[in-house]
Design a protein around this motif. Structure first.
Motif, PDB file in Angstrom:
ATOM      1  N   ALA A  49       0.839  -1.200   0.000  1.00  0.00           N
ATOM      2  CA  ALA A  49       0.000   0.000   0.000  1.00  0.00           C
ATOM      3  C   ALA A  49       0.871   1.246   0.000  1.00  0.00           C
ATOM      4  CB  ALA A  49      -0.913  -0.002   1.222  1.00  0.00           C
ATOM      5  N   THR A  50       0.532   2.210  -0.864  1.00  0.00           N
ATOM      6  CA  THR A  50       1.296   3.458  -0.920  1.00  0.00           C
ATOM      7  C   THR A  50       0.451   4.699  -0.626  1.00  0.00           C
ATOM      8  OG1 THR A  50       0.931   3.862  -3.298  1.00  0.00           O
ATOM      9  CG2 THR A  50       2.789   2.443  -2.691  1.00  0.00           C
ATOM     10  N   GLY A  51      -0.862   4.522  -0.470  1.00  0.00           N
ATOM     11  CA  GLY A  51      -1.716   5.679  -0.212  1.00  0.00           C
ATOM     12  C   GLY A  51      -2.613   5.974  -1.398  1.00  0.00           C
ATOM     13  N   GLY A  52      -2.861   7.263  -1.642  1.00  0.00           N
ATOM     14  CA  GLY A  52      -3.686   7.657  -2.779  1.00  0.00           C
ATOM     15  C   GLY A  52      -5.156   7.763  -2.436  1.00  0.00           C
ATOM     16  N   THR A  53      -5.964   8.068  -3.465  1.00  0.00           N
ATOM     17  CA  THR A  53      -7.403   8.252  -3.283  1.00  0.00           C
ATOM     18  C   THR A  53      -8.082   6.994  -2.767  1.00  0.00           C
ATOM     19  OG1 THR A  53      -7.415   9.874  -5.077  1.00  0.00           O
ATOM     20  CG2 THR A  53      -9.535   8.931  -4.458  1.00  0.00           C
ATOM     21  N   ILE A  54      -7.610   5.832  -3.204  1.00  0.00           N
ATOM     22  CA  ILE A  54      -8.223   4.581  -2.759  1.00  0.00           C
ATOM     23  C   ILE A  54      -8.147   4.458  -1.238  1.00  0.00           C
ATOM     24  CG2 ILE A  54      -6.097   3.188  -2.967  1.00  0.00           C
ATOM     25  CD1 ILE A  54      -7.912   0.923  -4.064  1.00  0.00           C
ATOM     26  N   SER A  55      -7.191   5.138  -0.619  1.00  0.00           N
ATOM     27  CA  SER A  55      -7.052   5.155   0.842  1.00  0.00           C
ATOM     28  C   SER A  55      -7.481   6.501   1.426  1.00  0.00           C
ATOM     29  CB  SER A  55      -5.592   4.880   1.231  1.00  0.00           C
ATOM     30  OG  SER A  55      -5.188   3.621   0.776  1.00  0.00           O
ATOM     31  N   GLY A  56      -8.306   7.234   0.692  1.00  0.00           N
ATOM     32  CA  GLY A  56      -8.697   8.574   1.122  1.00  0.00           C
ATOM     33  C   GLY A  56      -9.975   8.611   1.930  1.00  0.00           C
ATOM     34  N   LYS A  57     -10.179   9.747   2.597  1.00  0.00           N
ATOM     35  CA  LYS A  57     -11.410  10.019   3.341  1.00  0.00           C
ATOM     36  C   LYS A  57     -11.942  11.381   2.926  1.00  0.00           C
ATOM     37  CE  LYS A  57     -10.833   7.298   7.584  1.00  0.00           C
ATOM     38  NZ  LYS A  57     -10.769   7.367   9.074  1.00  0.00           N
ATOM     39  N   THR A  60     -14.607  18.178   4.233  1.00  0.00           N
ATOM     40  CA  THR A  60     -15.737  19.097   4.084  1.00  0.00           C
ATOM     41  C   THR A  60     -15.432  20.334   3.247  1.00  0.00           C
ATOM     42  OG1 THR A  60     -15.106  20.164   6.169  1.00  0.00           O
ATOM     43  CG2 THR A  60     -16.732  18.387   6.285  1.00  0.00           C
ATOM     44  N   ARG A  61     -14.190  20.464   2.731  1.00  0.00           N
ATOM     45  CA  ARG A  61     -13.859  21.702   2.021  1.00  0.00           C
ATOM     46  C   ARG A  61     -14.658  21.873   0.721  1.00  0.00           C
ATOM     47  NH1 ARG A  61      -9.048  18.844   2.228  1.00  0.00           N
ATOM     48  NH2 ARG A  61      -8.500  17.664   0.352  1.00  0.00           N
ATOM     49  N   SER A  62     -15.157  20.741   0.145  1.00  0.00           N
ATOM     50  CA  SER A  62     -16.028  20.836  -1.022  1.00  0.00           C
ATOM     51  C   SER A  62     -16.818  19.546  -1.124  1.00  0.00           C
ATOM     52  CB  SER A  62     -15.221  21.059  -2.308  1.00  0.00           C
ATOM     53  OG  SER A  62     -14.558  19.872  -2.710  1.00  0.00           O
ATOM     54  N   ALA A  63     -17.799  19.516  -2.037  1.00  0.00           N
ATOM     55  CA  ALA A  63     -18.649  18.332  -2.182  1.00  0.00           C
ATOM     56  C   ALA A  63     -17.857  17.105  -2.615  1.00  0.00           C
ATOM     57  CB  ALA A  63     -19.762  18.616  -3.193  1.00  0.00           C
ATOM     58  N   ILE A  64     -16.736  17.318  -3.306  1.00  0.00           N
ATOM     59  CA  ILE A  64     -15.923  16.184  -3.734  1.00  0.00           C
ATOM     60  C   ILE A  64     -14.526  16.220  -3.118  1.00  0.00           C
ATOM     61  CG2 ILE A  64     -17.170  15.804  -5.899  1.00  0.00           C
ATOM     62  CD1 ILE A  64     -14.955  17.349  -7.334  1.00  0.00           C
ATOM     63  N   GLY A  65     -14.344  17.040  -2.094  1.00  0.00           N
ATOM     64  CA  GLY A  65     -13.039  17.152  -1.461  1.00  0.00           C
ATOM     65  C   GLY A  65     -12.707  15.931  -0.627  1.00  0.00           C
ATOM     66  N   TYR A  66     -11.427  15.589  -0.601  1.00  0.00           N
ATOM     67  CA  TYR A  66     -10.997  14.450   0.212  1.00  0.00           C
ATOM     68  C   TYR A  66      -9.516  14.573   0.523  1.00  0.00           C
ATOM     69  CZ  TYR A  66      -9.017  12.542  -4.097  1.00  0.00           C
ATOM     70  OH  TYR A  66      -8.297  12.372  -5.242  1.00  0.00           O
ATOM     71  N   ASP A  67      -9.069  13.812   1.510  1.00  0.00           N
ATOM     72  CA  ASP A  67      -7.659  13.730   1.883  1.00  0.00           C
ATOM     73  C   ASP A  67      -7.155  12.345   1.530  1.00  0.00           C
ATOM     74  OD1 ASP A  67      -7.544  16.332   3.072  1.00  0.00           O
ATOM     75  OD2 ASP A  67      -8.663  15.520   4.765  1.00  0.00           O
ATOM     76  N   ALA A  68      -6.174  12.289   0.648  1.00  0.00           N
ATOM     77  CA  ALA A  68      -5.629  11.006   0.209  1.00  0.00           C
ATOM     78  C   ALA A  68      -4.770  10.391   1.313  1.00  0.00           C
ATOM     79  CB  ALA A  68      -4.800  11.190  -1.065  1.00  0.00           C
ATOM     80  N   GLY A  69      -4.655   9.071   1.285  1.00  0.00           N
ATOM     81  CA  GLY A  69      -3.762   8.370   2.205  1.00  0.00           C
ATOM     82  C   GLY A  69      -4.181   8.425   3.653  1.00  0.00           C
ATOM     83  N   ALA A  70      -5.497   8.393   3.925  1.00  0.00           N
ATOM     84  CA  ALA A  70      -5.962   8.470   5.313  1.00  0.00           C
ATOM     85  C   ALA A  70      -6.325   7.109   5.888  1.00  0.00           C
ATOM     86  CB  ALA A  70      -7.177   9.403   5.398  1.00  0.00           C
ATOM     87  N   VAL A  71      -6.344   6.077   5.052  1.00  0.00           N
ATOM     88  CA  VAL A  71      -6.729   4.734   5.477  1.00  0.00           C
ATOM     89  C   VAL A  71      -5.558   3.795   5.214  1.00  0.00           C
ATOM     90  CG1 VAL A  71      -8.307   2.809   5.026  1.00  0.00           C
ATOM     91  CG2 VAL A  71      -9.173   5.158   5.027  1.00  0.00           C
ATOM     92  N   GLY A 156      -6.108   1.414  -8.000  1.00  0.00           N
ATOM     93  CA  GLY A 156      -6.406   2.606  -7.211  1.00  0.00           C
ATOM     94  C   GLY A 156      -7.881   2.937  -7.324  1.00  0.00           C
ATOM     95  N   ALA A 157      -8.221   4.193  -7.132  1.00  0.00           N
ATOM     96  CA  ALA A 157      -9.617   4.610  -7.185  1.00  0.00           C
ATOM     97  C   ALA A 157      -9.702   6.085  -7.521  1.00  0.00           C
ATOM     98  CB  ALA A 157     -10.298   4.339  -5.842  1.00  0.00           C
ATOM     99  N   MET A 158     -10.814   6.457  -8.088  1.00  0.00           N
ATOM    100  CA  MET A 158     -11.087   7.871  -8.363  1.00  0.00           C
ATOM    101  C   MET A 158     -11.936   8.504  -7.269  1.00  0.00           C
ATOM    102  SD  MET A 158      -9.472   8.880 -10.998  1.00  0.00           S
ATOM    103  CE  MET A 158     -10.323  10.396 -11.440  1.00  0.00           C
ATOM    104  N   ARG A 159     -12.551   7.670  -6.442  1.00  0.00           N
ATOM    105  CA  ARG A 159     -13.349   8.178  -5.322  1.00  0.00           C
ATOM    106  C   ARG A 159     -12.754   7.658  -4.024  1.00  0.00           C
ATOM    107  NH1 ARG A 159     -19.192   6.554  -7.993  1.00  0.00           N
ATOM    108  NH2 ARG A 159     -19.342   8.307  -9.460  1.00  0.00           N
ATOM    109  N   PRO A 160     -12.747   8.476  -2.978  1.00  0.00           N
ATOM    110  CA  PRO A 160     -12.184   8.023  -1.699  1.00  0.00           C
ATOM    111  C   PRO A 160     -13.040   6.933  -1.076  1.00  0.00           C
ATOM    112  CG  PRO A 160     -13.261  10.153  -1.449  1.00  0.00           C
ATOM    113  CD  PRO A 160     -13.231   9.876  -2.922  1.00  0.00           C
ATOM    114  N   SER A 161     -12.472   6.269  -0.089  1.00  0.00           N
ATOM    115  CA  SER A 161     -13.143   5.116   0.511  1.00  0.00           C
ATOM    116  C   SER A 161     -14.458   5.469   1.181  1.00  0.00           C
ATOM    117  CB  SER A 161     -12.213   4.463   1.536  1.00  0.00           C
ATOM    118  OG  SER A 161     -11.904   5.384   2.581  1.00  0.00           O
TER     119      SER A 161
END
Length: 367
Positions: A49-57, A60-71, A156-161
């Motif tokens: 595992a290296t992180g990225g969107t697939i591991s994101g959460k 609230t900064r936007s409707a599609i905002g997320y933080d990569a590598g959070a899982v 990987g993923a284009m949408r966070p987990s």
């Protein structure tokens, strides 16, 4: 009086009833042993595992905002129903970063861990979870330095987990399915997302947010996968990997982006900054202005290798079309986009390939 026959029958019934828990327990043990044997027979897949969107959460900064590598990778696998039926999985966290922060150090760490895992027979295949922004670059780097035939799959993923209809679990399931399939052997590094299997050389991210962002515009997909089947539609090709630099260092190669009213300042600055190579993301078929071409000629005279690629999303950069490559000693990137041309040039320079002829031959060898 109760007859002997009745007493005998009663005893038989009581004995059977008393044995029911033991029999049930024995059945459970037998079933567990069978499951263990079945699990042991499954392919061993090492998940890096290296992180990225697939591991994101979501954020609230936007409707599609997320933080990569959070899982973590372990949490990621735990959220994929049924994947344990495909392979014996071992998960290791190599990094947990957004892929825009991907770097040479992580590349070398991945390459060395994969080499070690296969050399020590720790795994039959490797799956790497990765952000989509630089996935094609990591895949292409690894494809050029891994010398074994065992499968290496990036997903990987284009949408966070945490997103509605997150695509990560399905992509992870299908990546493991491809990794565990014998047909994947000998094909180099592959990228698996959204039911498509693509080569490291051919694949590119083509859309900023669309789920079906990965395409291979010049080479096409190599196969398809769904929860039931793996289908390859291309033959296995011979591969000629390069040596992994022992010092874990790559020469400096800069990308210069072509545009209208282009001058040569970025080219000249790259030479002054010590670049050993320059990749031009040119217009059309890798074209540049006359001013920029003069800068490329100066760079060549200074001993810098210059590769012409294109900023266009598809098509080949061919030799000697509008630019006289033979005259200027330039290299045409063929099917490779600027970011992949940069990686291949770095590896070739690190392997002692410095002449335009040798480098051009290497660019064409993978086709």
């Amino acid at each position: 009086m109760v007859s002997v026959r009745v007493l005998s029958l009663l005893g038989t019934i009581l004995t059977a009833v008393s044995m029911q828990p033991a029999l049930a327990h024995a059945g459970q043990v037998g079933s567990a042993i069978a499951t263990m044997h079945k699990q042991d027979s499954l392919p061993r897949v090492l998940v890096l595992a290296t992180g990225g969107t697939i591991s994101g959460k979501a954020d609230t900064r936007s409707a599609i905002g997320y933080d990569a590598g959070a899982v973590s990778g372990q949490q990621l696998i735990a959220g994929v129903p049924g994947v344990e039926k495909l392979a014996q999985l071992q998960v290791e966290q190599v990094s947990n970063i957004a892929s825009q922060n991907m770097n040479n150090q992580v590349w070398f760490k991945l390459a060395e861990r994969i080499r070690q895992a296969f050399a020590k027979n720790e795994a039959d295949a490797v799956v790497i979870t990765h952000g989509t922004d630089t996935m094609e670059e990591t895949a292409f780097f690894l494809d050029n330095v891994i010398r074994v035939s065992r499968p290496v799959i990036l997903t990987g993923a284009m949408r966070p987990s945490t997103a509605i209809s997150a695509d990560g679990p399905a992509n992870m399931y299908e990546a493991v399915k491809v990794a565990a399939d014998p047909q994947a052997r000998g094909r180099g590094v592959l990228v698996v997302l959204n039911d498509a299997i693509q080569s490291a050389r051919g694949v590119s991210k083509m859309h900023t947010t669309e789920l079906q962002t990965f395409h291979s515009p010049n080479l096409g997909v190599v196969g398809y996968v769904d929860p039931a089947t793996v289908r390859f539609i291309t033959a296995v090709k011979p591969r000629q990997p390069l040596a992994l630099p022992v010092d874990h260092m790559l020469p400096q190669v800069q990308i210069v982006y072509g545009h209208a009213d282009m001058d040569a300042r970025q080219i000249d600055d790259a030479v002054k900054d010590g670049a050993r190579g320059i990749v031009i993301a040119g217009m059309g078929d890798g074209n540049v202005s006359d001013t920029a071409l003069a800068g490329m000629e100066r760079a060549r005279k200074a001993g810098v290798v210059v590769v012409r690629s294109t900023r266009v999303g598809s098509g080949f950069t061919n030799r000697n079309v509008e630019v006289d490559d033979d005259r200027y000693g330039l290299v045409a990137s063929m099917d490779l986009n600027p970011q992949k041309a940069r990686i291949l040039l770095q590896l070739l320079l690190a392997n002692g390939k410095t002449t335009p002829e040798d480098i051009q031959s290497a660019f064409q060898a993978g086709l």
